[in-house]
Design a protein around this motif. Structure first.
Motif, mmCIF file in Angstrom:
data_model
loop_
_atom_site.group_PDB
_atom_site.id
_atom_site.type_symbol
_atom_site.label_atom_id
_atom_site.label_comp_id
_atom_site.label_asym_id
_atom_site.label_seq_id
_atom_site.Cartn_x
_atom_site.Cartn_y
_atom_site.Cartn_z
ATOM 1 N N UNK A 118 0.838 -1.185 0.000
ATOM 2 C CA UNK A 118 0.000 0.000 0.000
ATOM 3 C C UNK A 118 0.883 1.248 0.000
ATOM 4 N N UNK A 119 0.223 2.411 0.036
ATOM 5 C CA UNK A 119 0.954 3.670 0.043
ATOM 6 C C UNK A 119 1.734 3.858 1.341
ATOM 7 N N UNK A 120 1.165 3.367 2.423
ATOM 8 C CA UNK A 120 1.773 3.525 3.742
ATOM 9 C C UNK A 120 1.468 2.271 4.547
ATOM 10 N N UNK A 121 2.367 1.896 5.409
ATOM 11 C CA UNK A 121 2.203 0.676 6.198
ATOM 12 C C UNK A 121 1.411 0.949 7.484
ATOM 13 N N UNK A 122 0.183 0.417 7.549
ATOM 14 C CA UNK A 122 -0.608 0.541 8.774
ATOM 15 C C UNK A 122 0.082 -0.171 9.933
ATOM 16 N N UNK A 123 0.756 -1.268 9.622
ATOM 17 C CA UNK A 123 1.460 -2.010 10.665
ATOM 18 C C UNK A 123 2.571 -1.158 11.277
ATOM 19 N N UNK A 124 3.247 -0.387 10.440
ATOM 20 C CA UNK A 124 4.310 0.485 10.943
ATOM 21 C C UNK A 124 3.753 1.472 11.958
ATOM 22 N N UNK A 125 2.634 2.107 11.611
ATOM 23 C CA UNK A 125 2.043 3.102 12.506
ATOM 24 C C UNK A 125 1.618 2.470 13.830
ATOM 25 N N UNK A 126 0.949 1.324 13.751
ATOM 26 C CA UNK A 126 0.498 0.659 14.976
ATOM 27 C C UNK A 126 1.683 0.196 15.821
ATOM 28 N N UNK A 127 2.723 -0.299 15.147
ATOM 29 C CA UNK A 127 3.929 -0.768 15.840
ATOM 30 C C UNK A 127 4.621 0.380 16.564
ATOM 31 N N UNK A 128 4.807 1.506 15.865
ATOM 32 C CA UNK A 128 5.481 2.649 16.464
ATOM 33 C C UNK A 128 4.622 3.338 17.514
ATOM 34 N N UNK A 129 3.314 3.076 17.489
ATOM 35 C CA UNK A 129 2.415 3.639 18.498
ATOM 36 C C UNK A 129 2.441 2.850 19.799
ATOM 37 N N UNK A 130 3.121 1.691 19.763
ATOM 38 C CA UNK A 130 3.181 0.856 20.954
ATOM 39 C C UNK A 130 1.980 -0.056 21.119
#
Length: 236
Positions: A118-130
């Motif tokens: 995708x354009x952006x990784x939702x997993x990345x955001x959730x991961x970095x959000x803790x």
């Protein structure tokens, strides 16, 4: 009430179970490589997640029951993705009304067929959000519901505070997702920051499996790695 508190309240009122904020300052290279330089202009990502229904996920091993697979595709995928897109639209409008920029990322839309991403990784955001860690299945694993959560993201320059940092993997020696995969798409390696996804996951094998099902007149549904993860099954 701060804008972050307002956004959290609105999200909860609209059926979100997971709300987090990620500081993207250390992920710029990855973001640019996947989605382009424009995305790197946003310092924060808001991650929202909705839990799938266990009564539906638990039927994923019933491969000969069309109704079970249809329920998963409809309720646990299409409907939840639509709900997430509506919620990120509502939140983004609220951010804009308060004078800040917001870019909602579609919950499930591919932009690169070659890299299958995708354009952006939702997993990345959730991961970095803790909110969880990246599992051996390359899914975001939450401590309480495993991978049984769908995600969407809003990129923004609103003055927010990160809700956490990257969570260490808790997969340990478990390889249930690796063993159950019908096309052996996972290598069994734990997530390593900065390592190419291909070291852990062959997305083309997964994609070809779905295409084969479609060509055979079957419902293109798998989800076995979602079903089998002990972190999601422990309550069932």
């Amino acid at each position: 009430m701060s804008i972050q508190e307002e956004l959290n309240r609105i999200a909860l009122e609209n059926g979100v179970q997971y709300f987090g904020v990620a500081d993207l300052s250390n992920a710029t290279d990855f973001i640019v490589d996947q989605g382009g330089k424009n995305l790197s202009e946003y310092p924060y990502a808001i991650s929202v997640g909705i839990r799938m229904m266990d009564s539906i996920v638990n039927k994923l091993t019933h491969r000969n029951e069309r109704a079970a697979l249809l329920n998963y595709k409809h309720h646990a995928y299409d409907v939840i993705n639509s709900r997430l897109d509506m919620i990120t639209s509502i939140l983004s409008s609220h951010i804009q009304d308060n004078g800040y920029a917001a870019l909602p990322i579609p919950s499930s839309k591919r932009i690169d067929d070659e890299r299958i991403c995708a354009q952006f990784s939702h997993k990345l955001a959730a991961h970095l959000s803790g909110l969880g860690w990246i599992g051996k299945s390359c899914l975001l694993i939450t401590p309480d519901n495993g991978p049984r959560v769908r995600w969407a993201t809003i990129l923004t320059d609103a003055p927010l505070q990160a809700t956490g940092t990257s969570m260490e993997s808790r997969c340990g020696n478990c390889n249930e997702c690796v063993k159950i995969c019908p096309v052996q798409a996972f290598t069994g390696r734990n997530f390593v920051e900065g390592e190419n996804r291909e070291m852990r996951y062959d997305a083309k094998k997964c994609d070809d499996h779905f295409k084969e099902m479609e060509n055979n007149g079957q419902l293109a549904v798998c989800g076995l790695c979602v079903y089998v993860c002990p972190h999601g099954r422990k309550k069932n």
